[in-house]
Each structure stands twice: as structure tokens, then as C-alpha cells.
Design an enzyme around this catalytic site. Structure first.
Site, PDB file in Angstrom:
ATOM      1  N   CYS A 115       0.810  -1.233   0.000  1.00  0.00           N
ATOM      2  CA  CYS A 115       0.000   0.000   0.000  1.00  0.00           C
ATOM      3  C   CYS A 115       0.836   1.274   0.000  1.00  0.00           C
ATOM      4  CB  CYS A 115      -0.919   0.010   1.206  1.00  0.00           C
ATOM      5  SG  CYS A 115      -1.949  -1.442   1.274  1.00  0.00           S
ATOM      6  N   HIS A 254      -3.716   6.847   1.828  1.00  0.00           N
ATOM      7  CA  HIS A 254      -4.021   5.515   1.316  1.00  0.00           C
ATOM      8  C   HIS A 254      -5.411   5.134   1.814  1.00  0.00           C
ATOM      9  CE1 HIS A 254      -4.165   1.379   0.436  1.00  0.00           C
ATOM     10  NE2 HIS A 254      -4.074   0.999   1.695  1.00  0.00           N
ATOM     11  N   ASN A 285      -9.981  -0.728  -1.213  1.00  0.00           N
ATOM     12  CA  ASN A 285      -8.536  -0.631  -1.019  1.00  0.00           C
ATOM     13  C   ASN A 285      -7.830  -1.234  -2.249  1.00  0.00           C
ATOM     14  OD1 ASN A 285      -5.868  -1.000  -0.244  1.00  0.00           O
ATOM     15  ND2 ASN A 285      -6.355  -1.817   1.780  1.00  0.00           N
TER      16      ASN A 285
END
Ligand code: UT7
Length: 328
Positions: A115, A254, A285
Site C-alpha cells: 500500500c 491511502h 482498497n
């Protein structure tokens, strides 16, 4: 050389057309739209076609960024792809992208930072530009998370989505990257990983049967760390410049979980309604691609104005994290 300013001269994105809604997930696993929205903020995510690999999405995002930067593939001096879902182990997805784009003279490599991949990529790319080694670096963050998602595991399959974002980093006259902080804690790598398929546990019938080629996550352990670490990372890039959270014009984090991001905003002393950019509702995500797509969309939606202080802030598997402060 020291006063050379490095910034973003073009941004791009690509999201697969296919939307998977929470209602549709209710038919696949034991979950509810209400649980997913309340616990994560996600309403739907995009899922790539079977014949669409990470490099295909990466190329689409790259073309969009090139167009926005008014550049041709031949102008690109280096290609970096941040991904944990490469087309294959090797060659690097960046090399596949180089070929598909026709950016023939550009060296190309992948980085595997989950990420935080886009932020690590920004740190690397900006150094190449600052040093004068390369003029235009194409950084792409692309993920086909659906390819490592266990559609029988309700604790993870509701979270992930596919997509790609791209940025071209070059010298800019005004603004640019002011400060970068990167971090890692390898001792907690088991909190989020894909156990098999590498040299530790090579692929076999047994590993497939044991579902070890899918992402495994201890969500609540990560949750606590994410809030603390993202808030600290923000401090690391603001405090040395005499800035506070409230000086930031827009935080583009993020997109792992809306509750995490609201808690980070609270610690930073910023109003999430006004200064926190969220698109998790639409995409879930997307690992490395999340920050890249969010930055691109924040600019498209005019949430970013010339002279604004923009903070990118990310946390993920590794563990890894990063913060990048930019003057737009
Ligand atoms: O990308 C960067 C790294 N990732 C992150 O930072 C993710 C961080 N973690 C999270 O976002 C959250 O921890 C999750 C969204 C993954 C989970 O939320 P939570 O509030 O931490 O829930 P939990 O894991 O503590 O589970 C609470 C309950 C459990 O049931 P019991 O044991 O209380 O009866 C789970 O079994 O929720 C249950 N549950 C679900 N229920 C309905 C877990 N997943 C689901 C689901 N639908 N999809």
C-alpha cells in the site's frame, strides 16, 4: 542541484469498468452492505476482467498521465511500477509496460511495497530527477487485488479492488516535493501477507488446496498500527518545516478504511469533511494504486489548487509506511 524542484507534471488513472457492489457481495459471502459501509466506508469496488492483467491497467493509466503531461512515450527516461500483483514473478511488470507503451529506451523496474508503493515510488523517482540523471520518470501504481483475494474469506474479500494510477515526475518551476518520510517494520510482516508461491513455500497442489495463494490479514492489529503510524508519519514531514497538521490544505491518504482515516485526521487536528480526501466508497482498497488514483482524482475534482500544501500518507504490508509533503 540542491534547489532543483521536482513535482508532478501529469497524472493519470484507469479503473476497470466492472463494479462489484456490497449487495452483490452479500450473495458471495456472509456479510451485509451495512457491515461493510459502517466498518470500512466502502460501497463498491472495481474488478478487472479475466483477460486484464496489472500491466494492462498500468498502460492505460500511463497513457492518461502522458496525455495530461503532453509527453510521448519516447520522452520517458525511467519506468517504475509499484505493485504486489505483478503480471508474473518475472520479468518485471515495468518491462511489460515499457514494451506495450513503446518507451523503448527507458530502464524499467518494479517495487514491491504494497500500500505504500506509490509513496516509495515518489521518493525514488524524485531522487533520479533531482540528481539530474533522468528528466521524466513515469511512476505507475497498479494492482489487480482481485487476483489474490480469497472470495471465501469475508474478512478480506469485501475490502479490495483493482485499478491503476500514474504520475510523471519532472523538474517544476514552482512548488514540488518538500519533504519525504519512509518507514518499515519487517517484524510485523505476518499481519498482512500472501504466504505461498515464493521461495519459502513454492506453489504446489498442497498450497493451492490450503488457499495459501491468497492475501491473509489480521485486520484489527493493522488498524491500531495504521492510525498511530500514519499520524506520526504526517508529523515527520511537517514538524521539521515548522508546519502543523492544520497548515495542510488537503490530506490524500491511502484508502484502507474510512474509520482509520478519520482517526488519523483527528490526531492531526484537521476537519475530515474539509481536508481529508476520500474515494474509498467507490474503489475500496487498491493497495499501491489507491494513493495514485486518489491524487489524480483530487486534482481532477479541483480539490488541489496552486500553492496548496498536499500530504500523501500511506501504510500497509511489510509493514511499510510513508508520507510525502508537496507544494502544488
Ligand atoms: O491496506 C493497508 C493495510 N490494511 C489495513 O490497514 C486494514 C486495517 N483493518 C481494517 O480496516 C479493519 O480491521 C477491518 C475492516 C478489516 C475489520 O474491521 P474491524 O472493526 O477491525 O472488525 P473485526 O476484524 O474486529 O471483526 C469484528 C466482527 C467479527 O465477528 P465477531 O468475532 O465479533 O463475532 C468478524 O467475524 O466482524 C466480523 N466480520 C464481518 N462481518 C460481516 C469480519 N468481516 C465481516 C464481514 N461482514 N465482511
Amino acid at each position: 542541484m540542491d534547489d532543483k524542484k521536482v513535482g508532478f507534471i501529469g497524472l493519470g488513472k484507469y479503473l476497470p469498468e466492472n463494479r462489484l457492489t456490497n449487495k452483490e457481495l452479500e450473495k458471495i459471502v456472509d456479510t451485509t452492505d451495512d457491515w461493510i459501509v459502517t466498518r470500512t466506508g466502502i460501497k463498491e469496488r472495481r474488478i478487472a476482467r479475466d483477460d486484464e492483467a496489472t500491466s494492462d491497467m498500468a498502460v492505460r493509466a500511463a497513457k492518461n498521465a502522458l496525455q495530461n503531461a503532453n509527453l510521448e512515450p519516447k520522452d520517458i527516461d525511467l519506468i517504475i511500477v509499484a505493485t504486489i500483483t505483478p503480471d508474473m514473478f518475472f520479468p518485471a511488470t515495468a518491462c511489460i509496460v515499457q514494451n506495450k507503451l513503446g518507451a523503448n529506451h527507458a530502464p524499467a523496474f518494479d517495487i514491491s511495497v504494497a500500500c505504500s508503493g506509490f509513496l516509495y515510488g515518489v521518493a525514488i523517482a524524485s531522487q533520479f530527477v533531482k540528481s539530474g540523471i533522468y528528466k521524466h520518470v513515469l511512476l505507475i501504481a497498479a494492482e489487480k487485488m482481485s487476483s489474490v483475494t480469497d472470495w471465501k474469506d469475508r474478512s478480506t474479500c469485501v475490502l479490495m479492488g483493482d485499478g491503476a494510477g500514474a504520475a510523471i515526475l519532472s523538474e517544476v518551476k514552482e512548488g514540488g516535493i518538500l519533504s519525504v518520510h519512509l518507514g518499515a517494520d519487517g517484524s510485523k510482516g505476518d499481519l498482512l501477507c500472501m504466504p505461498a508461491g515464493g521461495s519459502r513455500i513454492p506453489a504446489s497442489m498442497t498450497t493451492v488446496e490450503a488457499r495459501l495463494h491468497f492475501l491473509k490479514m489480521q485486520g484489527n492489529e493493522l488498524f491500531k498500527r495504521a492510525v498511530k503510524i500514519m499520524a506520526e508519519a504526517a508529523q515527520k514531514v511537517t514538524e521539521p518545516l515548522g508546519l502543523k497538521g492544520s497548515d495542510i490544505s488537503l490530506v490524500i491518504p491511502h484508502q484502507a478504511n474510512k474509520r482509520i482515516l478519520n482517526a488519523v485526521a483527528k490526531r492531526m487536528g484537521i476537519d475530515p469533511e474539509e481536508k481529508l480526501y476520500l474515494n474509498i466508497e467507490k474503489y475500496g482498497n487498491m493497495s499501491a494504486a489507491s494513493s495514485a488514483v486518489a491524487l489524480c482524482e483530487a486534482v481532477e475534482e479541483d480539490r488541489v489548487k496552486k500553492g496548496d500544501l498536499i500530504l500523501l500518507d500511506a501504510f500497509g504490508a511489510g509493514l511499510t509506511w510513508g508520507a510525502v509533503l508537496i507544494k502544488w
